[in-house]
Design a protein around this motif. Sequence first.
Motif, PDB file in Angstrom:
ATOM      1  N   UNK A  24      64.012  72.723  68.622  1.00 31.37           N
ATOM      2  CA  UNK A  24      62.563  72.860  68.445  1.00 31.37           C
ATOM      3  C   UNK A  24      61.899  71.531  68.054  1.00 31.37           C
ATOM      4  N   UNK A  25      62.700  70.556  67.621  1.00 30.86           N
ATOM      5  CA  UNK A  25      62.188  69.214  67.297  1.00 30.86           C
ATOM      6  C   UNK A  25      62.473  68.228  68.429  1.00 30.86           C
ATOM      7  N   UNK A  26      62.779  68.740  69.625  1.00 30.06           N
ATOM      8  CA  UNK A  26      63.129  67.942  70.791  1.00 30.06           C
ATOM      9  C   UNK A  26      64.515  67.311  70.650  1.00 30.06           C
ATOM     10  N   UNK A  27      65.382  67.979  69.903  1.00 33.73           N
ATOM     11  CA  UNK A  27      66.763  67.523  69.768  1.00 33.73           C
ATOM     12  C   UNK A  27      67.650  68.161  70.816  1.00 33.73           C
ATOM     13  N   UNK A  28      68.921  67.892  70.717  1.00 30.42           N
ATOM     14  CA  UNK A  28      69.906  68.442  71.649  1.00 30.42           C
ATOM     15  C   UNK A  28      70.132  69.927  71.356  1.00 30.42           C
ATOM     16  N   UNK A  29      70.509  70.680  72.391  1.00 30.35           N
ATOM     17  CA  UNK A  29      70.816  72.097  72.190  1.00 30.35           C
ATOM     18  C   UNK A  29      72.103  72.246  71.399  1.00 30.35           C
ATOM     19  N   UNK A  30      73.066  71.423  71.696  1.00 34.79           N
ATOM     20  CA  UNK A  30      74.352  71.452  70.987  1.00 34.79           C
ATOM     21  C   UNK A  30      74.951  70.049  71.061  1.00 34.79           C
ATOM     22  N   UNK A  31      75.646  69.668  70.017  1.00 34.70           N
ATOM     23  CA  UNK A  31      76.272  68.350  69.950  1.00 34.70           C
ATOM     24  C   UNK A  31      77.745  68.528  69.624  1.00 34.70           C
ATOM     25  N   UNK A  32      78.583  67.787  70.332  1.00 35.48           N
ATOM     26  CA  UNK A  32      80.018  67.821  70.105  1.00 35.48           C
ATOM     27  C   UNK A  32      80.499  66.461  69.612  1.00 35.48           C
ATOM     28  N   UNK A  33      81.728  66.444  69.097  1.00 33.53           N
ATOM     29  CA  UNK A  33      82.354  65.222  68.607  1.00 33.53           C
ATOM     30  C   UNK A  33      82.380  64.152  69.691  1.00 33.53           C
ATOM     31  N   UNK A  34      82.288  62.912  69.278  1.00 36.18           N
ATOM     32  CA  UNK A  34      82.335  61.710  70.107  1.00 36.18           C
ATOM     33  C   UNK A  34      81.137  61.601  71.054  1.00 36.18           C
ATOM     34  N   UNK A  35      79.992  62.049  70.544  1.00 31.79           N
ATOM     35  CA  UNK A  35      78.724  61.841  71.229  1.00 31.79           C
ATOM     36  C   UNK A  35      78.535  60.342  71.430  1.00 31.79           C
ATOM     37  N   UNK A  36      78.194  59.930  72.607  1.00 26.45           N
ATOM     38  CA  UNK A  36      78.028  58.505  72.893  1.00 26.45           C
ATOM     39  C   UNK A  36      76.543  58.134  72.905  1.00 26.45           C
ATOM     40  N   UNK A  37      75.921  58.393  71.774  1.00 28.72           N
ATOM     41  CA  UNK A  37      74.522  58.010  71.636  1.00 28.72           C
ATOM     42  C   UNK A  37      74.459  56.560  71.146  1.00 28.72           C
ATOM     43  N   UNK A  38      73.281  56.000  71.173  1.00 25.23           N
ATOM     44  CA  UNK A  38      73.069  54.666  70.619  1.00 25.23           C
ATOM     45  C   UNK A  38      72.543  54.791  69.197  1.00 25.23           C
ATOM     46  N   UNK A  39      72.411  53.643  68.544  1.00 22.28           N
ATOM     47  CA  UNK A  39      71.907  53.567  67.176  1.00 22.28           C
ATOM     48  C   UNK A  39      70.721  52.612  67.172  1.00 22.28           C
ATOM     49  N   UNK A  40      69.708  52.949  66.380  1.00 26.32           N
ATOM     50  CA  UNK A  40      68.546  52.078  66.231  1.00 26.32           C
ATOM     51  C   UNK A  40      68.170  52.029  64.758  1.00 26.32           C
ATOM     52  N   UNK A  41      67.937  50.815  64.242  1.00 28.13           N
ATOM     53  CA  UNK A  41      67.430  50.680  62.878  1.00 28.13           C
ATOM     54  C   UNK A  41      65.995  51.191  62.844  1.00 28.13           C
ATOM     55  N   UNK A  42      65.592  51.746  61.711  1.00 30.74           N
ATOM     56  CA  UNK A  42      64.297  52.410  61.592  1.00 30.74           C
ATOM     57  C   UNK A  42      63.117  51.534  62.024  1.00 30.74           C
ATOM     58  N   UNK A  43      63.154  50.254  61.714  1.00 29.74           N
ATOM     59  CA  UNK A  43      62.019  49.375  62.015  1.00 29.74           C
ATOM     60  C   UNK A  43      62.023  48.840  63.448  1.00 29.74           C
ATOM     61  N   UNK A  44      63.040  49.176  64.231  1.00 32.02           N
ATOM     62  CA  UNK A  44      63.152  48.637  65.588  1.00 32.02           C
ATOM     63  C   UNK A  44      62.345  49.452  66.599  1.00 32.02           C
ATOM     64  N   UNK A  45      62.208  48.888  67.789  1.00 30.48           N
ATOM     65  CA  UNK A  45      61.431  49.504  68.864  1.00 30.48           C
ATOM     66  C   UNK A  45      62.333  49.707  70.075  1.00 30.48           C
TER      67      UNK A  45
END
Length: 132
Positions: A24-45
């Motif tokens: 409902x927050x535009x997140x994933x329906x389900x997440x499993x181990x070893x998700x290959x997402x990226x990381x972003x620091x809060x102040x980055x664009x």
Amino acid sequence: MKTYKEARGHREDFTVKYRLYSPSEDGRKITFQHLRCDFMYESDDPMKGDLFMIHPEFLDERGEPIEEGVAVPLEGRATMWILNPEMRMSVHGSRARVGVRGHFMEGARKIGDVEIERIVGLHDNAIPRPSA
């Protein structure tokens, strides 16, 4: 399941407390181990390419990696693994500190919030290891 520690031969770079967004927050329906997402620091664009290949390995309530094929809870803790070793000290050595906030990212879309809780092997992992 092979953990990232077994696969990479070193300790995690740092650990985070996370909260994944719900569908409902535009997140994933389900997440499993070893998700290959990226990381972003809060102040980055993300539109300026401020995304980093730092993958999470989600932990259970005992602090052990969650098994493959098991849904990851929306909130918890994860170890973080920097994939680009050259960036460990040149970028993350000064930016990754306890209390720093950031996000799990899929492209330019935020899928979760994180806060760094502990620096583990970030500085040690940057030291080149002798070849066998």
